[in-house]
Design a protein around this motif. Structure first.
Motif, PDB file in Angstrom:
ATOM      1  N   ILE A  92      43.590  49.446 -24.394  1.00 30.14           N
ATOM      2  CA  ILE A  92      44.614  48.791 -23.325  1.00 30.14           C
ATOM      3  C   ILE A  92      44.780  47.333 -23.442  1.00 30.14           C
ATOM      4  O   ILE A  92      45.626  46.818 -23.598  1.00 30.14           O
ATOM      5  CB  ILE A  92      44.002  49.468 -22.045  1.00 30.14           C
ATOM      6  CG1 ILE A  92      44.575  50.905 -21.795  1.00 30.14           C
ATOM      7  CG2 ILE A  92      45.029  48.592 -21.019  1.00 30.14           C
ATOM      8  CD1 ILE A  92      44.229  51.526 -20.488  1.00 30.14           C
ATOM      9  N   TYR A  96      47.811  45.299 -24.520  1.00 28.51           N
ATOM     10  CA  TYR A  96      48.106  44.135 -23.741  1.00 28.51           C
ATOM     11  C   TYR A  96      48.302  42.855 -24.653  1.00 28.51           C
ATOM     12  O   TYR A  96      49.249  41.943 -24.339  1.00 28.51           O
ATOM     13  CB  TYR A  96      47.061  43.845 -22.659  1.00 28.51           C
ATOM     14  CG  TYR A  96      47.790  42.788 -21.559  1.00 28.51           C
ATOM     15  CD1 TYR A  96      48.946  43.130 -20.896  1.00 28.51           C
ATOM     16  CD2 TYR A  96      46.761  41.895 -20.936  1.00 28.51           C
ATOM     17  CE1 TYR A  96      49.365  42.120 -20.017  1.00 28.51           C
ATOM     18  CE2 TYR A  96      47.107  40.978 -20.205  1.00 28.51           C
ATOM     19  CZ  TYR A  96      48.505  41.135 -19.759  1.00 28.51           C
ATOM     20  OH  TYR A  96      48.766  40.163 -18.454  1.00 28.51           O
ATOM     21  N   TRP A 187      45.345  44.746 -14.621  1.00 24.26           N
ATOM     22  CA  TRP A 187      44.766  46.048 -13.721  1.00 24.26           C
ATOM     23  C   TRP A 187      45.655  46.403 -12.764  1.00 24.26           C
ATOM     24  O   TRP A 187      46.040  47.398 -12.554  1.00 24.26           O
ATOM     25  CB  TRP A 187      43.440  45.475 -13.236  1.00 24.26           C
ATOM     26  CG  TRP A 187      42.882  46.540 -12.461  1.00 24.26           C
ATOM     27  CD1 TRP A 187      42.558  46.714 -11.084  1.00 24.26           C
ATOM     28  CD2 TRP A 187      42.178  47.612 -13.010  1.00 24.26           C
ATOM     29  NE1 TRP A 187      41.856  47.729 -10.875  1.00 24.26           N
ATOM     30  CE2 TRP A 187      41.754  48.703 -11.970  1.00 24.26           C
ATOM     31  CE3 TRP A 187      42.055  48.409 -14.411  1.00 24.26           C
ATOM     32  CZ2 TRP A 187      40.984  49.674 -12.135  1.00 24.26           C
ATOM     33  CZ3 TRP A 187      41.636  49.668 -14.494  1.00 24.26           C
ATOM     34  CH2 TRP A 187      40.988  50.161 -13.465  1.00 24.26           C
ATOM     35  N   ILE A 191      48.969  47.904 -15.881  1.00 19.98           N
ATOM     36  CA  ILE A 191      48.581  49.466 -16.309  1.00 19.98           C
ATOM     37  C   ILE A 191      48.929  50.251 -15.145  1.00 19.98           C
ATOM     38  O   ILE A 191      49.412  51.564 -15.813  1.00 19.98           O
ATOM     39  CB  ILE A 191      47.079  49.485 -16.054  1.00 19.98           C
ATOM     40  CG1 ILE A 191      46.360  48.703 -17.158  1.00 19.98           C
ATOM     41  CG2 ILE A 191      46.501  50.982 -15.700  1.00 19.98           C
ATOM     42  CD1 ILE A 191      44.833  48.719 -17.148  1.00 19.98           C
ATOM     43  N   ILE A 198      49.944  55.552 -20.867  1.00 14.59           N
ATOM     44  CA  ILE A 198      48.544  55.760 -20.978  1.00 14.59           C
ATOM     45  C   ILE A 198      48.182  57.092 -21.067  1.00 14.59           C
ATOM     46  O   ILE A 198      47.554  57.611 -21.794  1.00 14.59           O
ATOM     47  CB  ILE A 198      47.800  54.956 -20.013  1.00 14.59           C
ATOM     48  CG1 ILE A 198      47.969  53.408 -20.120  1.00 14.59           C
ATOM     49  CG2 ILE A 198      46.333  55.465 -19.961  1.00 14.59           C
ATOM     50  CD1 ILE A 198      47.372  52.526 -19.037  1.00 14.59           C
TER      51      ILE A 198
END
Ligand SMILES: Nc1ncnc2c1ncn2[C@@H]1O[C@H](COP(=O)(O)OP(=O)(O)O)[C@@H](O)[C@H]1O
Ligand SMILES: [Mg+2]
Lengths: 280, 357, 315
Positions: A92, A96, A187, A191, A198
């Motif tokens: 992740i 990013y 976060w 996400i 994901i």
């Protein structure tokens, strides 16, 4: 529809004939193999095949009595989930970084990550084997976890990257002016906004991990680390030959969760399988 | 609330210059509008004020402090985005709360501030919804609420109304202006819509290709354009620009002759606003042309005339009706004519500016 | 810094402030700002270097040695020289290209034909999952399905006999092309759905208006498909075929379970060759030399084919 039917080259009979036969070709072996799991061993390997099954729970008895099937199951579950967690933790932030920043070498790094997907397991099998032997990790679930994570990391990064590219940059700018720092933006904003990506990445990585064969074959040598995928190949009872009904059963034990996972991400499947290249 | 200064700010993207030598002083509590065609560097300018983009050269000063190196999160500016940029996974309440949470406002105060901000934009009933469940106008107001809730030093708005339909846009315009006056927060507002610029701004900055062409009140920009770019950009329809030759107090172009100030001579462009033209009788005409198009808008009628090679817009009476090809004679309001250097496009300042007011 | 003042100046009380009292401007050092994206991506890159660069270097190093249990004897380029003259190695290369090439072609053709019939069909959309089933089995399980069908259970022979095509039983492991056919069938059965679902998704995500315009121009569906739809999804096809190609050219599991390279090494793939040299004859240095050759091919393919496919497939 009615008008289409008349149009040239759009023959419905032909269409369903072709699609129907392929569907049969896909499904018949599966149904037949499923039936193998409920038949006595004596009926499976015969001079001429016996098509009409006799029902028997031989395979179940055999599996539960002679094979540590729950160990295999546990190993698979642990190694797969562990590897997916590692992939997400590493993947992740990497995705990013690859989507939200501009910096020198970014595209090369992205391509390097992608290119590890091309690495044949056989190329690195020997060094990896020696590496884990030296680390004393042979025949451990932990080693499987590490190797599955490495094998699937490129997929996870690229799938998530593709979904992150879809998030408008404005969203992040808004959070920044609202006072959020980089990690908090990741976060709290990024996400949640790319959660489908994901999940898709996790499912695809999990399926590939369940399927993994060569590394597992090298690393695992006992029920300490045998996963379902490799345990199958060991269902041979010496002089009895391959124990097909047990194999069939274990295949279906692994098949069912994969089916559930696939149905879960059905809409995102093609995008996941192409590492984000198709938006379908 | 704060004064904002841009001192010789430059922004380059590789070899491309997005903003060149921008020098701008925005007064405390001022409502400043950046106006220009798309791609002229408005957003880039605003993002440099917000701290989302670091200037390649020059200084950004907010409230007396050079903030070039200060992160966006610490600049105490609030921004409203063209696409609203509401956090899709949070309810409207959570969206408005986000900046408070990030700034560590005590929990006890948060709820009251959120509700008050929501009331200000009449969104009190929608706090539990997710952004996806709101209409465009409601989302727009939610974005405003999120910006006002923390009473920032500076408001930045980047084409906040461009995704709304025309009717909603005009009502939101009123709301935004009202809010800004009420909160007295320095505001920079970006738009490519001149109506928005004219109605909202204390001062307008006209930009083109990364550079400022003119800074002034809406009035000045409209009546006293600094160059042909501004003249042609502002007004719908815009100012007529006719290239011609000026000598001995006479300006002449094909089909057009008009007396001009003695200081004007050589290759010159004449600028006339459509509303400064009148249909007149023979003898008084500065211009003669044939009707090329007639556009009644209800409130008025726009005539397009053809003289020589050029088309010329004229605002005529509401009930003026002509047929294509009719010969029409036009006289100008001599005080309202502008002259520009044809070569450079710059305004020739030969007569003092006369305010409309 | 006055607070919001709606009541005319009286409400200057502290609770109205929406800002924390003390304000310090954090100035992030440009160095940290610049380093931050690298820090984010570094763990993943380091981890991946661990299974590519390290093993790659290790394989190159090992390929210059003769490995006997714990003893490493340097032999220079001997392993490579031997490899160049090793008929089994070249046969494995050829097998990989033959089996992989045929399987990939067959899969593409079938998947494209199926996609052509399926992508405008709402009924099929609901039943798509039926077409995916083979993909959901573990590859090792699939290998056993076909091992049973072709060899141990003699099902295929029996069916062919019932159709009157053959007499007696076919020995699928005894004949070069029959053995290769079992590998190809197993791969086609399991992985055609992979291409199929991607092709269908790509076709369905195309702008429908283009096809509709072509229909109004009087084109038939096959003509539209061939001249308009296919060219539009070419980047996607490239990505899908490249991904499938990678997996097919590294085929191992099916060989391991179905044929073990028989007859006479004629179904041995490169992956299986490396495995056999390494873990069956424990000739690690030699196996590593073969792995290095494969690595070089992989890197070339990555640079020449994959990079381009993903560049054009990228949005
Ligand atoms: N990140 C960037 N990289 C390269 N060029 C950019 C970038 N951002 C903006 N530009 C260019 O800078 C110019 C000004 O852009 P912008 O400020 O967005 O214009 P406006 O908001 O006035 O439409 C445009 O030509 C745009 O292409
Ligand atoms: Mg813009």
């Amino acid at each position: 529809m009615a008008k289409r039917r008349k149009s040239k080259g759009d023959n419905l009979v032909l269409r369903y004939l072709v699609l129907g036969s392929w569907a049969l070709f896909c499904l018949v072996p599966i149904v037949w193999f499923l039936s193998i799991g409920f038949r006595p061993r004596t009926e499976i390997i015969t001079p001429t095949p016996i098509y009409w099954p006799t029902f028997s729970l031989d395979a179940w008895r055999l599996l539960l009595a002679d094979w540590p099937i729950f160990d295999y199951l546990r190993n698979s579950v642990l190694a797969v989930t562990g590897s997916v967690v590692i992939d997400l933790i590493l993947g992740i932030p990497a995705a990013y970084s690859l989507t939200r920043y501009e910096y020198r070498g970014r595209d090369d790094i992205g391509f390097y990550i992608l290119s590890t997907r091309m690495m044949a397991p056989a190329i690195v099998a020997i060094p990896i084997f020696f590496l884990f032997r030296n680390l004393g990790l042979l025949d451990s679930v932990f080693a499987l976890m590490l190797i599955y994570a490495a094998v699937n990391l490129s997929i996870v990064v690229w799938i998530i990257r593709s979904y992150m590219l879809d998030i408008p940059k404005e969203l992040e700018d808004a959070a920044r002016t609202d006072g959020a720092g980089d990690l908090r933006i990741l976060w709290e904003i990024i996400i949640p906004a790319c959660l489908p990506g994901i999940i898709t990445a996790s499912v695809i990585a999990a399926i590939f991990a369940i399927n993994e064969f060569l590394f597992t074959l090298l690393i695992a040598s006992t029920k300490n680390a045998y996963t379902m995928s490799v345990a199958l190949a060991n269902f041979t009872g010496g002089s009895d030959g391959v124990i097909y009904n047990a194999i069939a059963l274990v295949s279906f034990l692994a098949f069912l969760p994969i089916l559930v996972l696939i149905v879960l991400i059905q809409k995102h499947l093609s995008r996941g399988l192409t590492m984000g290249a198709v938006k379908g | 609330m704060a004064r904002i200064e841009l001192k010789d700010v430059v922004k380059r993207y590789g070899g491309f210059t997005g903003v060149r030598r921008m020098d701008l002083d925005i007064a405390d509590e001022e409502f400043l509008v950046l106006l220009g065609p798309s791609g002229c560097g408005k957003t880039t300018t605003m993002r440099m004020i917000a701290g989302l983009e670091v200037p390649s050269e020059g200084e950004v000063v907010i409230g007396g402090e050079v903030v070039n190196e200060v992160d966006a999160r610490d600049r105490d500016v609030a921004m409203v985005f063209q696409g609203y940029a509401l956090y899709p996974n949070m309810s409207i309440y959570e969206n408005i709360r986000f900046p408070l949470r990030m700034r560590g406002i005590p929990k006890a105060d948060q709820d009251r501030l959120i509700r008050r901000a929501a009331e200000m934009v009449e969104l009190g009933d929608f706090l539990d919804r997710k952004p996806g469940a709101l209409s465009g106008g409601q989302r727009q107001r939610a974005a405003l609420a999120r910006a006002v809730v923390r009473q920032p030093q500076v408001f930045l708005m980047d084409e906040p109304l461009s995704n709304l339909d025309a009717k909603l846009r005009s009502s939101m315009r009123v709301q935004i202006k009202h809010l800004q006056r009420q909160l007295k927060i320095t505001t920079v507002y970006v738009t490519h819509d001149q109506i928005e610029a004219m109605t909202l701004a204390d001062r307008i900055v006209i930009m083109e290709k990364g550079a400022i062409r003119q800074i002034g009140t809406p009035d000045e920009i409209y009546s006293d354009p600094a160059d042909t770019f501004v003249a042609g950009f502002i007004g719908a329809p815009p100012m007529n620009l006719v290239e011609g030759l000026a000598e001995n107090g006479r300006f002449a172009a094909p089909g057009l002759v008009v007396a001009c100030p003695g200081g004007v001579s050589g290759r010159v462009t004449l600028g006339v606003r459509p509303e400064d033209c009148h249909v007149v009788g023979e003898g008084l005409a500065a211009l003669e042309g044939r009707v090329y198009g007639v556009e009644p808008t209800g409130e008025t009628t726009y005539l397009t005339l053809r003289t020589g090679e050029t088309l010329f817009e004229v605002k005529a009476a509401r009930d003026a009706r002509f047929n294509l090809g009719d010969l029409v004679r036009i006289g100008f309001d001599p005080d309202r004519l502008c002259y520009f250097d044809t070569e450079t496009g710059a305004r020739l300042r030969v007569q003092p500016y006369r305010s409309v007011a | 810094m006055a607070a919001i003042d709606q009541t005319g100046g009286a409400a200057q009380a502290a609770p109205d402030r929406a800002r924390p009292r003390e304000k310090t401007l954090r100035r992030r050092s440009p160095a940290l700002r610049r380093a931050f994206p690298y820090l984010l991506v570094a763990p993943a890159v380091i981890y991946l270097l661990g299974i590519t660069l390290y093993p790659g270097a290790y394989a190159v190093y090992q390929s210059f040695y003769l490995v006997r249990f714990t003893e490493w004897i340097p032999v220079g380029f001997d392993n490579y020289v031997e490899l160049a003259g090793d008929a089994e190695f070249w046969q494995a290369m050829l097998n990989t290209l033959l089996i992989g090439g045929i399987a990939l072609t067959v899969e593409c053709v079938i998947a494209m034909a199926l996609a052509f019939f399926a992508y405008r069909d709402a009924l099929i959309r609901g039943w798509r999952i039926a077409f995916l089933m083979p993909m959901l089995f573990m590859p090792s399980a699939v290998a056993f399905i076909w091992k049973l069908a072709f060899n141990d259970g003699r099902v295929i022979s029996d069916l062919l006999r019932k159709l009157g095509l053959i007499e007696g039983n076919l020995d699928f492991l005894g004949n070069i092309w029959l053995a290769r056919t079992t590998l190809i069938v197993a791969d086609v059965w399991q992985w055609t759905p992979f291409l199929f679902i991607i092709f269908v998704a790509a076709l369905q995500s195309q702008d429908q208006e283009v096809e509709e315009a072509a229909r109004l121009d009087g084109a038939s569906w096959p003509a539209i498909f061939w001249n308009i739809s296919l060219p539009m999804i070419r980047p996607v096809i490239a990505v899908a075929v490249v991904l499938r190609g990678i997996d097919i050219m590294t085929m191992f599991t099916n060989v391991f379970i179905l044929t073990k390279g028989t007859p006479g090494g004629m179904t041995e793939t490169i992956s299986y060759f490396i495995y056999r040299q390494g873990f069956q004859t424990f000739n690690f240095g030699y196996a590593s030399a073969a792995a290095v050759v494969m690595l070089v091919i992989t890197i070339l393919a990555a640079q020449l084919v994959v990079k381009r496919a993903f560049k054009s497939g990228k949005t």
